[in-house]
Write a protein that holds these residues in place. Structure first.
Motif, short mmCIF file in Angstrom:
data_model
loop_
_atom_site.label_atom_id
_atom_site.label_comp_id
_atom_site.label_asym_id
_atom_site.label_seq_id
_atom_site.Cartn_x
_atom_site.Cartn_y
_atom_site.Cartn_z
N GLU A 108 0.85 -1.19 0.00
CA GLU A 108 0.00 0.00 0.00
C GLU A 108 0.89 1.24 0.00
OE1 GLU A 108 -3.22 -0.12 2.73
OE2 GLU A 108 -4.11 1.70 1.89
N GLY A 109 0.51 2.21 -0.83
CA GLY A 109 1.25 3.45 -0.89
C GLY A 109 0.27 4.61 -0.98
N SER A 110 0.80 5.82 -1.14
CA SER A 110 -0.10 6.97 -1.23
C SER A 110 -0.96 6.90 -2.49
CB SER A 110 0.71 8.27 -1.21
OG SER A 110 1.69 8.25 -2.21
N SER A 111 -0.53 6.08 -3.47
CA SER A 111 -1.29 5.95 -4.71
C SER A 111 -2.35 4.85 -4.64
CB SER A 111 -0.34 5.69 -5.88
OG SER A 111 0.53 4.61 -5.59
N GLY A 112 -2.39 4.11 -3.53
CA GLY A 112 -3.42 3.08 -3.39
C GLY A 112 -2.85 1.74 -3.00
N LYS A 113 -3.72 0.71 -3.07
CA LYS A 113 -3.27 -0.64 -2.76
C LYS A 113 -2.70 -1.29 -4.01
CE LYS A 113 -6.42 -1.33 1.08
NZ LYS A 113 -7.65 -1.95 1.57
N GLY A 114 -1.68 -2.11 -3.79
CA GLY A 114 -1.09 -2.75 -4.96
C GLY A 114 0.21 -3.44 -4.61
N TYR A 115 1.15 -3.35 -5.51
CA TYR A 115 2.43 -4.01 -5.33
C TYR A 115 3.54 -3.01 -5.63
CZ TYR A 115 -0.55 -8.10 -5.42
OH TYR A 115 -1.55 -9.01 -5.15
N PHE A 116 4.44 -2.87 -4.68
CA PHE A 116 5.57 -1.97 -4.85
C PHE A 116 6.85 -2.78 -4.70
CE2 PHE A 116 1.98 0.46 -3.43
CZ PHE A 116 2.01 1.60 -4.22
N MET A 117 7.84 -2.42 -5.47
CA MET A 117 9.08 -3.19 -5.48
C MET A 117 9.82 -3.06 -4.16
SD MET A 117 10.62 -2.67 -9.30
CE MET A 117 10.18 -3.84 -10.60
#
Lengths: 199, 199
Positions: B115-124
């Motif tokens: 999760e990041g400021s841009s939403g839920k997902g997958y970050f490296m």
């Protein structure tokens, strides 16, 4: 005659050295535009021309926040393939800092297949958009961190030129949430590995 | 004396031209190894030395088949950042084919934040592994498509050298499921866009 010949020899050697030096300098100078020249261009009225050639720049990472994990409507539903211009990457490797003139390109790629022979997941579809951030202490002297942000569209055909986005459209979030100087290095392992002390 | 001076002038000009040409040639030759030299090395007994510098090659795409979409145990749970050596990319742009000597590097990157400021997902997250495929009609003449596959590990520290994998370990699946000459171009938009007629 003998003495005159000696001078001619000395003059010849000197001229040869000058010519060799000049030739070397000319060769380097000729090679420079491709290697070190400006990677982006602006119009007379401050619009950024759409960057080209960035797919040969240095890739830094790919965040993904797809629609199906964000209630069907993600703010950024696409793969983001993010690049930095090679000269600024070299500078970042040495210093851990984004130099004045750094260009970061974010290419938007649609989510294509969601299942492959390797399993279920997310596979890149097609290019659909392009955005750019540039650090320029003269051009963006009033922007936080001296970064300007540009959007060339989120579907093809892309715009050929883009005016800077309002500070609140991009910069504010980068200022608040990005780890290092408005860049989301926390999601870009290539940058973190290149300058580990800036982690 | 005057006649001798003329000859000296002619000889000087001729030598200058030779020196300039030689200097140009030397400069080009000195620049060549970084630009055009072999991108990988093998040991005497046919092991591949771990590639270096590939993060400055041409990035082609990032498939992702995370654990949480594959019953907790994906075959390939990590981001795959895939690169092709620049010279082979140039060849691919011109011909739509992978030349003899093509090197493809697949860098494995862990799923970090979800999760990041841009939403839920997958970050490296971090780099955790490295694999390489090489097309070489002499070295891998008995392999399907003349491709050899190498694994340097799926966690750090990586191996420094790797022997070719068995055909069934990698090549068979590439042969069956990859769109173009054992390469999953269907997931690599940069390759598809570079040579659109090979789609």
């Amino acid at each position: 005659m003998y003495r005159s010949g000696q001078w001619v020899l000395i003059a010849t050697v000197a001229l040869l050295l000058v010519a060799a030096g000049l030739s070397y300098w000319l060769t380097r100078a000729a090679a420079a535009p491709a290697e070190q020249g400006a990677r982006v261009e602006f119009t007379g009225d401050g619009k950024l021309k759409r960057p080209e050639g960035y797919r040969k720049w240095v890739y830094v990472g790919t965040p993904l926040t797809p629609n199906d994990l964000n209630g069907g409507e993600a703010a950024f539903p696409d793969f983001h393939a993010v690049y930095i211009d090679p000269e600024s990457f070299d500078h970042f490797e040495k210093t851990g800092q984004f130099r004045d003139g750094t260009v970061i390109v974010k290419e938007l790629v649609s989510v294509g297949a969601k299942e492959g022979s390797s399993g279920k997941g997310y596979f890149m579809g097609d290019f659909i958009g392009l955005e750019t951030a540039i650090k320029d202490s003269k051009r963006f002297k009033d922007e936080p961190g001296k970064w300007g942000y540009f959007t060339f569209g989120h579907k093809y055909p892309l715009k050929n030129e883009a005016a800077p986005e309002a500070t609140t459209a991009c910069n504010t979030c980068h200022q608040t949430s990005a780890k290092l100087d408005h860049v989301f290095t926390q999601y870009y392992p290539v940058l973190r590995a290149a300058a580990p002390n800036t982690k």
